[in-house]
Motif scaffolding. Structure first.
Motif, short mmCIF file in Angstrom:
data_model
loop_
_atom_site.label_atom_id
_atom_site.label_comp_id
_atom_site.label_asym_id
_atom_site.label_seq_id
_atom_site.Cartn_x
_atom_site.Cartn_y
_atom_site.Cartn_z
N ARG A 222 31.82 -10.73 -52.92
CA ARG A 222 33.46 -10.62 -53.55
C ARG A 222 33.45 -10.90 -54.04
NH1 ARG A 222 36.25 -12.22 -47.99
NH2 ARG A 222 35.34 -13.75 -48.83
N CYS A 223 33.75 -12.05 -54.33
CA CYS A 223 34.77 -12.83 -55.60
C CYS A 223 34.03 -12.69 -56.69
CB CYS A 223 34.77 -14.61 -55.02
SG CYS A 223 36.32 -15.11 -55.66
N THR B 63 34.58 -13.84 -59.58
CA THR B 63 35.20 -14.24 -60.93
C THR B 63 34.51 -16.23 -60.39
OG1 THR B 63 37.74 -15.34 -59.62
CG2 THR B 63 37.98 -13.70 -61.65
N SER B 64 34.45 -16.24 -59.05
CA SER B 64 33.70 -17.68 -58.76
C SER B 64 32.18 -17.23 -58.99
CB SER B 64 34.39 -17.70 -57.70
OG SER B 64 33.24 -17.90 -56.65
N GLU C 43 35.13 -24.31 -52.17
CA GLU C 43 34.27 -22.84 -52.13
C GLU C 43 33.73 -22.56 -51.34
OE1 GLU C 43 32.54 -22.45 -56.41
OE2 GLU C 43 31.20 -21.42 -54.91
N SER D 133 35.00 -22.34 -48.27
CA SER D 133 36.27 -20.76 -47.97
C SER D 133 35.34 -19.77 -48.31
CB SER D 133 37.13 -20.37 -49.33
OG SER D 133 36.19 -20.76 -50.76
N GLU D 134 34.29 -19.65 -48.23
CA GLU D 134 33.15 -18.47 -47.71
C GLU D 134 32.51 -18.71 -46.12
OE1 GLU D 134 31.91 -18.69 -52.58
OE2 GLU D 134 30.33 -19.00 -51.36
#
Lengths: 358, 279
Positions: free
Chosen positions: A57-58, A60-61, B164, B167-168
């Protein structure tokens, strides 16, 4: 598969199908353990989109942190393992269970489609951008002299209050233009947007294959290492009767496209075709290339065959647009064309001085 | 400043007076532990400790040392009371929590002692507000009996890398499993959700690992719902220390820098879920 990794999905109404095929060359490393599945080294598994999508999903990360991504499939365990090797030595491992495996393919022979367009990467994206995000369906029309895209609205009662958008393109705008039959096809725009932005980001031209209304339309891109295709069902001419029909024709299903010709999607063992002679696997690589067509299909002017197709096509245009078109048509030419467009697609901006009528 | 023009006589009555030029230095830290309505305040000459607990299984503490305050006067060895933390935070942000540079809310917190309300004097741009919040009998915080001598495994990580991961985290998992070991996988966070499991591995030689001191392999599971609030503290922090003791109790300590660069600490203690075999 030996040919690569294919990711396929179909919507619940079975009116939209997508397949992305990545050849082994796309990957840094691709290996298939040949002692696995029974039939010809193909492993099939089905994952819930909501299980796998969050992992990616992310973006950019991912771009910032992930150095390498490894995907492994282990049939005996029923697991797909996705591993991200990130910066600072951090490793993220996701083991996803897969559901019962089944094959998913749409039976659609793109090389038998009479109409073919190939548009540069940004062209379709630039057009589609003009339609509001809430616009569900659009109509793609093709005639020898132009290609147009316009929004489609059912329910003619409110037609005076809706904003119509139409964009016309000259055949020269396309990298390839082939018209076999004049037609209007109406399909869901939403399901297409993903592929168009993918094409733009990879600067790949988009090929469009379609025929008469009711037959599916496909949008595909390909390059050296990947092929992607989206096949969408199109509306059948169910409302030739006029304004009172639409409510029934496009009934209560959540997606109006469900009323359209349902795509023959199914097990690859069953051949569920309509009038296509054999089940074709859509991603039959570049051999089923859209570029190959029989000379008989190279019609640039509508002929007797084209006539019936045009009739069918006319009937599918929403009552509103045919009204508008025919009004303009009357304005341009002194002839009285009836609501059925006199077997001629309403052509708006051409030099129709009423000469080439049939 | 209007706050300092308060009469000296008033001050005599207060058992505790604490002043801050920027109330955010207190409110930001308190936000990191606001998962329950009520908080236990305990002030000593060293500073202020605020405790929030959940079902006796989770405890969060925020420490704001006396040095952080522009004024910190305490007349007794220990002053304790309990207030509604949500109300307190609303008061601290009563001027709307503007983030314009140079504009901050000044705070003077005063307490007369048992039975009296907690009085807050807040000032911004010349406007003064007085808030009086009722206090309750402070409950005794659970003593997790977590002492450094019992610590079997300890790591200190830069918060960046954990932020990170947290959050995941797969929220369909009921537990978060933490594995710490002197050998592979060193430090691992695992979840077991509806679609499968996930593991986040941090090797001992990673740049993000500031300290790695693990003596024996331990795997413990903690309820995800209990640990979820700690992500707020994680978001504010720059470093976090993760420690487990011989019973499997977890201590998370977060180093937080406030607006002025001063250091405060937030600490979470969590009980392990019932004993499980390693997956």
């Amino acid at each position: 598969m030996g040919r690569g990794l294919a990711l396929r999905s179909v919507n619940s109404a079975r009116s939209a199908y997508a397949c992305f095929l990545f050849s082994p060359l796309f990957f840094q490393h691709y290996s298939l353990d040949s002692v696995s599945e029974q039939d010809s080294e193909t492993i099939r598994c089905q994952l819930l989109i909501k299980s796998i999508l969050p992992l990616f999903r992310c973006l950019t990360s991912i771009e910032r942190n992930v150095e390498r991504c490894q995907i492994s499939i282990s049939s005996p365990n029923g697991r797909v393992m996705v591993q991200f090797f990130c910066r600072h030595g951090i490793t993220k491992t996701h083991n996803l269970c897969f559901l019962e495996s089944e094959a998913l393919q749409a039976a659609f022979a793109s090389h038998l489609c009479p109409n073919v367009l190939k548009a540069p990467a940004r062209l379709l994206g630039d057009i589609v951008m003009h339609f509001p995000v809430s616009q569900e369906e659009i109509t793609l029309s093709m005639s020898p002299l132009r290609v147009s895209l316009r929004n489609y609205n059912e329910g003619g009662n409110d037609h005076v209050r809706i904003m119509y958008t139409e964009m016309s393109l000259h055949p020269d705008e396309f990298d390839y233009f082939q018209i076999g039959v004049e037609s209007d096809v109406t399909f869901c725009l939403k399901e297409l947007r993903g592929l168009l932005s993918f094409a733009e980001s990879h600067c790949l031209p988009v090929s469009v294959h379609f025929g008469a209304a009711g037959k599916p339309v496909s949008f595909s891109v390909e390059d050296m290492v990947l092929e992607a295709i989206v096949v969408l069902a199109t509306l059948i001419d169910s409302e030739s009767k006029g304004l009172s029909q639409p409510a029934e024709a496009l009934a209560v299903t959540p997606s109006r496209c469900a009323e359209a010709a349902v795509l023959p999607v199914g097990e690859c063992n069953r051949s569920q075709t309509q009038d296509v002679p054999a089940v074709m696997e859509m991603i039959a690589s570049s051999q089923g290339s859209p570029m190959i067509h029989t000379p008989a299909l190279m019609l640039l002017l509508p002929q007797a065959d084209g006539l019936s197709a045009a009739d069918e096509a006319c009937a599918t245009t929403s009552p509103a647009s045919s009204t508008i078109c025919s009004l303009l048509f009357r304005a341009v030419s002194s002839q009285q064309a009836d609501g059925g467009c006199a077997a001629r697609l309403p052509v708006l901006a051409c030099c129709s001085d009423g000469e080439e009528e049939d | 400043m209007p706050l300092s023009t308060q009469s000296q006589a008033d001050d005599e009555q207060y058992v505790l007076v604490a002043s801050l030029d920027n109330a955010r230095n207190l409110s930001n830290i308190l936000k990191a532990i606001t998962f329950k309505d009520h908080a236990i305040f305990n002030a000593t000459p060293n500073g202020l400790k605020v405790t929030v607990e959940d079902s006796k299984c989770l405890q969060a503490n925020a420490f704001i040392q006396a040095e952080i305050f522009q004024e910190f006067t305490i007349k007794e060895d220990s002053v304790g009371f309990q207030v509604n933390l949500t109300v307190l935070l609303d008061c601290l942000n009563i001027f709307g929590g503007s983030t314009a540079p140079g504009v901050s809310t000044a705070l003077r917190m005063c307490y007369k002692g048992y039975g009296h309300p907690l009085t807050l004097f807040l000032e911004e741009g010349g406007v003064v507000t007085v808030c009086k919040i009722n206090t309750q009998e402070p409950e005794e915080p659970v003593d997790f009996d977590f002492c450094s001598t019992n610590v079997t495994n300890k790591v200190i990580l830069q918060s960046e890398s954990l932020k990170e991961a947290f959050s995941e985290l797969d929220m369909t998992s009921e537990v978060l499993q933490i594995t710490m070991s002197p050998s592979q996988p060193y430090f691992r966070l695992s979840t077991f959700g509806n679609s499968g499991n996930a593991h986040y591995d941090y090797p001992k030689d990673s740049d993000m690992m500031e300290l790695f001191r693990c003596t024996k392999t331990q795997t413990n599971r903690y309820k995800m719902s209990l640990l979820k609030p700690s992500t707020k503290a994680l978001a504010l922090s720059c470093k976090v220390s993760v420690r487990t003791d011989s019973r499997g109790f977890l201590s998370l300590q977060y180093l937080v820098r406030n607006d002025d660069g001063q250091i405060c600490f937030v600490e979470y203690f969590c009980c392990p879920d019932e004993d499980v075999e390693e997956e």
